[in-house]
Structure formats: structure tokens, C-alpha cells
Scaffold this active site. Structure first.
Site, PDB file in Angstrom:
ATOM      1  N   TYR A  11      30.801 105.452-100.547  1.00 37.51           N
ATOM      2  CA  TYR A  11      31.571 104.862-101.648  1.00 37.51           C
ATOM      3  C   TYR A  11      31.303 103.365-101.648  1.00 37.51           C
ATOM      4  O   TYR A  11      30.824 102.804-100.661  1.00 37.51           O
ATOM      5  CB  TYR A  11      33.074 105.126-101.463  1.00 37.51           C
ATOM      6  CG  TYR A  11      33.524 104.878-100.042  1.00 37.51           C
ATOM      7  CD1 TYR A  11      33.848 103.593 -99.611  1.00 37.51           C
ATOM      8  CD2 TYR A  11      33.582 105.915 -99.127  1.00 37.51           C
ATOM      9  CE1 TYR A  11      34.215 103.354 -98.305  1.00 37.51           C
ATOM     10  CE2 TYR A  11      33.952 105.685 -97.824  1.00 37.51           C
ATOM     11  CZ  TYR A  11      34.272 104.399 -97.414  1.00 37.51           C
ATOM     12  OH  TYR A  11      34.628 104.174 -96.118  1.00 37.51           O
ATOM     13  N   ASP A  51      40.137 101.846 -94.399  1.00 42.59           N
ATOM     14  CA  ASP A  51      39.275 102.446 -93.381  1.00 42.59           C
ATOM     15  C   ASP A  51      37.868 102.473 -93.966  1.00 42.59           C
ATOM     16  O   ASP A  51      37.360 103.511 -94.365  1.00 42.59           O
ATOM     17  CB  ASP A  51      39.770 103.845 -93.019  1.00 42.59           C
ATOM     18  CG  ASP A  51      38.953 104.479 -91.910  1.00 42.59           C
ATOM     19  OD1 ASP A  51      38.151 103.773 -91.261  1.00 42.59           O
ATOM     20  OD2 ASP A  51      39.089 105.693 -91.695  1.00 42.59           O
ATOM     21  N   ILE A  52      37.261 101.310 -94.028  1.00 43.98           N
ATOM     22  CA  ILE A  52      36.011 101.129 -94.759  1.00 43.98           C
ATOM     23  C   ILE A  52      34.816 101.284 -93.822  1.00 43.98           C
ATOM     24  O   ILE A  52      34.707 100.581 -92.818  1.00 43.98           O
ATOM     25  CB  ILE A  52      35.985  99.745 -95.457  1.00 43.98           C
ATOM     26  CG1 ILE A  52      37.239  99.559 -96.319  1.00 43.98           C
ATOM     27  CG2 ILE A  52      34.699  99.570 -96.254  1.00 43.98           C
ATOM     28  CD1 ILE A  52      37.484 100.646 -97.356  1.00 43.98           C
ATOM     29  N   GLU A  53      33.935 102.195 -94.175  1.00 44.31           N
ATOM     30  CA  GLU A  53      32.766 102.506 -93.359  1.00 44.31           C
ATOM     31  C   GLU A  53      31.468 101.969 -93.961  1.00 44.31           C
ATOM     32  O   GLU A  53      30.412 102.103 -93.355  1.00 44.31           O
ATOM     33  CB  GLU A  53      32.632 104.033 -93.207  1.00 44.31           C
ATOM     34  CG  GLU A  53      33.885 104.737 -92.749  1.00 44.31           C
ATOM     35  CD  GLU A  53      34.190 104.505 -91.285  1.00 44.31           C
ATOM     36  OE1 GLU A  53      33.262 104.237 -90.507  1.00 44.31           O
ATOM     37  OE2 GLU A  53      35.374 104.594 -90.931  1.00 44.31           O
ATOM     38  N   GLY A  54      31.515 101.410 -95.156  1.00 44.17           N
ATOM     39  CA  GLY A  54      30.298 100.902 -95.783  1.00 44.17           C
ATOM     40  C   GLY A  54      30.565 100.471 -97.200  1.00 44.17           C
ATOM     41  O   GLY A  54      31.708 100.370 -97.632  1.00 44.17           O
TER      42      GLY A  54
END
Length: 110
Positions: A11, A51-54
Site C-alpha cells: 500500500y 503499522d507501516i511496512e512500506g
């Protein structure tokens, strides 16, 4: 508290305008705003967990707009699950706004 992000990181926020639009959507549909299509009905959540992964780094705009919207009504709490190593590659600028309350695991402080 509603958590956004997580998982594989497939996302992104493509622009500051999109980040502001997402903030308005979250405010109106889950937090203190008003919408005819609130997924949780009359329930009003009090925060957003990042909770950002990218993705792109427009999360500072998202956090800032959520904070602005909460000034006129219900307080919105912002939390984050930063990635290791710290500083977080995706959330570092947003975390430095002072809008988040961080709690570091004692193991990570050594």
C-alpha cells in the site's frame, strides 16, 4: 483504536493530497467526524495506530491532518509500531512531529 498498514506493505500514499484525503476518510468514518457510511455504526474510535511496512513517506501529512481534525472535537491518539532498525524508514518524519507517543521496548534500549 484502528490499526492501518501492516502485512506485506503493498500500500502507499501517493501524494500529500491523498494523505489528507485518507485522514478525512478516517476521521469521518471511524473517529469524531460524520458520515452516512460509518462501518462501525455509531461507535467512535479514539485513535489510529500506524503499522507501516512500506510505501511513500506521506505519513507525516496523514498524522498532521488527523491531529488538526481532532483540535475541533474528540482527541485522536496516534500510536506507531516502528520497524527495527530504528529510525523507521517509513515513519521517521511522522514520528518526529511530536504527535505520537512512543514506547520503546526495554530490550531495544540496550
Amino acid at each position: 483504536m484502528l490499526s492501518i498498514g501492516g502485512g506485506s506493505g503493498g500500500y502507499t500514499l501517493t501524494s500529500p493530497d491523498e494523505a489528507r484525503g485518507v485522514a478525512e476518510y478516517l476521521w469521518n468514518n471511524f473517529l469524531g467526524g460524520h458520515s452516512n457510511s460509518r462501518p462501525l455504526g455509531d461507535a467512535v474510535l479514539d485513535g489510529i495506530d500506524f503499522d507501516i511496512e512500506g510505501g511513500e513517506r506521506h505519513y507525516v501529512v496523514l498524522a498532521s491532518r488527523l491531529s488538526e481534525l481532532s483540535r475541533g472535537g474528540s482527541k485522536v491518539y496516534l500510536t506507531a509500531a516502528p520497524q527495527c532498525p530504528f529510525p523507521d524508514n517509513w515513519l521517521d518524519r511522522a514520528l518526529h512531529t511530536g504527535l505520537f507517543r512512543l514506547r520503546m521496548d526495554p530490550i531495544l534500549q540496550h
